[in-house]
Design an enzyme around this catalytic site. Structure first.
Site, PDB file in Angstrom:
ATOM      1  N   SER A 403       0.750  -1.171  -0.120  1.00  0.00           N
ATOM      2  CA  SER A 403       0.165   0.024   0.140  1.00  0.00           C
ATOM      3  C   SER A 403       0.665   1.134   0.088  1.00  0.00           C
ATOM      4  O   SER A 403       0.372   2.265   0.012  1.00  0.00           O
ATOM      5  CB  SER A 403      -0.888  -0.057   1.078  1.00  0.00           C
ATOM      6  OG  SER A 403      -2.193  -0.861   1.000  1.00  0.00           O
ATOM      7  N   LYS A 406       0.297   3.451  -2.855  1.00  0.00           N
ATOM      8  CA  LYS A 406      -1.088   4.243  -3.009  1.00  0.00           C
ATOM      9  C   LYS A 406      -0.823   5.839  -3.143  1.00  0.00           C
ATOM     10  O   LYS A 406      -1.292   6.399  -3.553  1.00  0.00           O
ATOM     11  CB  LYS A 406      -1.724   3.845  -1.923  1.00  0.00           C
ATOM     12  CG  LYS A 406      -2.299   2.388  -2.197  1.00  0.00           C
ATOM     13  CD  LYS A 406      -3.249   2.118  -0.933  1.00  0.00           C
ATOM     14  CE  LYS A 406      -3.926   0.610  -1.049  1.00  0.00           C
ATOM     15  NZ  LYS A 406      -4.516   0.138   0.283  1.00  0.00           N
ATOM     16  N   SER A 451      -6.471   2.904   3.959  1.00  0.00           N
ATOM     17  CA  SER A 451      -5.812   2.255   3.152  1.00  0.00           C
ATOM     18  C   SER A 451      -6.841   1.260   2.094  1.00  0.00           C
ATOM     19  O   SER A 451      -6.546  -0.052   2.132  1.00  0.00           O
ATOM     20  CB  SER A 451      -4.677   1.409   3.667  1.00  0.00           C
ATOM     21  OG  SER A 451      -3.848   0.854   2.860  1.00  0.00           O
TER      22      SER A 451
END
Length: 600
Positions: A403, A406, A451
């Site tokens: 993540s 991201k 997330s």
């Protein structure tokens, strides 16, 4: 291994195409090649077979060719990223340490690649054992051989050396272990004759045999034998490679026959052919893979005899045509060099290069903070242009970003207009996720805070894989490798990055070294704001890699913004289980506190 085998299999696909092309050229332009040049074509294949294992990549050669099929499809399809000049304000993520950093599961590396690697390795071991057995046999023959003392044979051999204009002293030995003459030894060549040769054949036929073996020496065929055997061990499983080597051996013998014929009178051609047939009746194949001999199997012998029966010395025009045809074939096959190199021997995908040799670098001892975790910590201090690193080897080792990517997915979404200042909300798809916070419409602030993986997957689908690939290359993200689809490339699709590279990218993001919209950069910064304290402001993003239900790798990347001083950091931890983003964050905060960067 799981990275090597797919690339190696892709290389073998290209090698199959190379062999098919070479065979087609050899067939279509057969009349234009002399026998020697037809044999030399196979050296092009030997060179291409080595390309996947060269220590450097020729990826840059792709730029030198204008063939559309050689360009990267994603890069070719990508368009320039449009710039949006919109901005919105996003609040920081409260209580981020206890929230969901990431829980993205990925499949364990496919066991089939490991199985194929083991199968390939076992096959190589068997093939190498066979080659070693052959070498031991050859060694025994060398030990049992004795120099030829027959005066008649020695005179014939001396005349043959003079005819071939060979000044090097090449020993001539006899042995009872062979049925036909051979030459072997790339560095110390030696011709071995059957002990019965002197009494079985008249002098003129012995001369033919010796001239043939010396032709092998002139053509450096002993070296080619070793190269073919080495390639045969590596490509033991490839039927086209084996077939190509079979054809190469036939063309090699025909080329040597042609060299001998050029030294004989036309009336002697038939006698030379009869000598070959006589040897073929006594032995069906060459004695050893590392030896070049006049004798061969009947299928090969048929081609050689037909060549002898119809042989005419090539004219000057034919010789020029043959050279031109060879040159054109070499140019055609050279187009495959970048494909073989890029697919199998691309730049090191697993490790980054630390190029900051001018900056101050301090090695940290953080074994107490990391405890049972294996991992690394990297910090760059902009105030004095210094680095502090724990476990440099690991800090340069790439792993999936999870993540933490991201951050850049959000930036790309803004730059392409997939989301904007006014509208960053993506509706929930109705699928029930294990995290309640995911089961609702999301905007960039909430998606980054919690997330929410499906949000960024939907965002990437809007952007498209081609523009993702171009973006990855533009910002030089890790290994710059995007495979699979838009849903998995940053989870288990090949994209990897090291902690050092994470820090470098964060600094570039902060300084807007990418040349993107300043408003978009500021918006992404605000989306990863974690805490504001007496030490300054903490920004960051966690990430977790989950393999078969176990958290095996955890990230925290970020920076601390202070008055006149910014510190960029990255932590990655790995373990069989319980290595996740929150654990990495806990270690990072302890280290930052110890270094006096962040006290919370």
């Amino acid at each position: 291994m799981t990275d090597f085998m797919p690339r190696f299999l892709l290389c073998n696909l290209f090698i199959s195409v190379v062999i098919v092309v070479l065979l087609a050229v050899r067939h279509l332009f057969y009349p234009y090649f002399t026998n020697q040049m037809r044999y030399h074509l196979w050296y092009l294949l030997l060179g291409l077979l080595a390309v996947p294992f060269l220590p450097v990549s020729t990826a840059g050669l792709l730029q030198a060719f204008s063939f559309p099929w050689m360009q990267d499809p994603a890069a070719a399809a990508a368009e320039d990223l449009p710039v949006q000049n919109t901005v919105t304000h996003l609040s920081g993520a409260a209580d981020w340490m206890n929230g969901i950093s990431i829980s993205v599961s990925r499949k364990a590396p496919s066991a089939i690649w490991l199985f194929l690697f083991c199968l390939w390795a076992v096959g190589m071991c068997i093939a190498a054992a066979s080659v070693l057995h052959t070498l031991l046999q050859l060694r025994r023959i060398r030990r049992s051989a004795a120099p030829v003392h027959n005066d008649s044979l020695r005179r014939i051999y001396s005349h043959c050396l003079a005819e071939m204009q060979i000044k090097r002293s090449i020993p001539l030995c006899s042995t009872a272990c062979l049925k036909s003459p051979v030459i072997t030894g790339p560095f110390q060549p030696c011709i071995y004759l059957p002990s019965r040769l002197a009494c079985s054949y008249p002098p003129r036929q012995i001369r033919y045999m010796l001239l043939h073996e010396l032709s092998h020496y002139r053509h450096k065929d002993t070296v080619a034998n070793y190269l073919m055997n080495a390639a045969g061990v590596i490509y033991w499983f490839h039927p086209l490679v084996r077939y190509a080597f079979k054809e190469m051996r036939t063309d090699r013998e025909i080329a040597c026959d042609t060299s001998v014929l050029n030294m004989l009178l036309e009336d002697d051609y038939e006698d030379y052919g009869n000598t070959l047939l006589s040897l073929a009746r006594q032995t069906s194949a060459a004695a050893f893979p590392f030896a070049s001999g006049i004798s061969a199997g009947m299928a090969q012998m048929k081609k050689r005899v037909l060549n002898i029966a119809g042989y005419r010395p090539p004219s000057r025009k034919q010789a020029i045509q043959s050279r031109l045809a060879f040159l054109l074939t070499a140019m055609l096959l050279s187009c495959f060099i970048p494909l073989l190199s890029v697919s199998a021997n691309a730049p090191d995908q697993e490790h980054a290069v630390f190029s900051h040799t001018d900056e101050k670098i301090t090695d940290l001892d953080l074994r107490e903070e990391f405890g049972s975790y294996f991992g690394s910590f990297v910090l760059y201090d902009s105030a004095d242009n210094s680095w502090q690193i724990y476990n440099k080897d690991h800090a340069l080792t790439r792993t999936a970003p999870a993540s933490t990517y991201k951050i850049y997915s959000a930036l790309l979404g803004l730059e392409t207009g997939a989301i904007s200042q006014e509208q960053s909300t993506i509706p929930w798809n109705g699928q029930e996720y294990i995290y309640p916070t995911w089961n609702a419409d999301q905007d960039l602030a909430s998606a980054m805070q919690h997330s929410v993986t499906w949000y960024f997957q939907a965002l990437d689908r809007k952007v498209g894989l081609a523009r993702i690939q171009k973006f990855i290359r533009r910002i030089r993200y890790g290994n710059q490798t995007v495979t699979g689809n838009t849903d998995h490339y940053w989870i288990d699709g090949g994209l990897k990055i090291s902690p050092v590279e994470q820090v470098e990218l964060l600094k570039n993001l902060y300084d807007n070294a990418f040349g993107f919209s300043k408003e978009h950069i500021d918006l992404v910064k605000q989306s990863i704001l974690l805490e504001t304290g007496s030490s300054g402001t903490l920004y960051g993003k966690t990430g977790t890699i989950s393999t078969q239900g176990k958290n095996t790798s955890g990230w925290l990347i970020g920076y601390v913004e202070m008055n006149g001083r910014n510190c960029f950091f990255a932590v990655n931890i790995q373990k069989e289980d319980q290595a996740d983003g929150p654990a990495a964050a806990q270690i990072a905060l302890e280290v930052l506190d110890r270094l006096g960067v962040w006290a919370g």
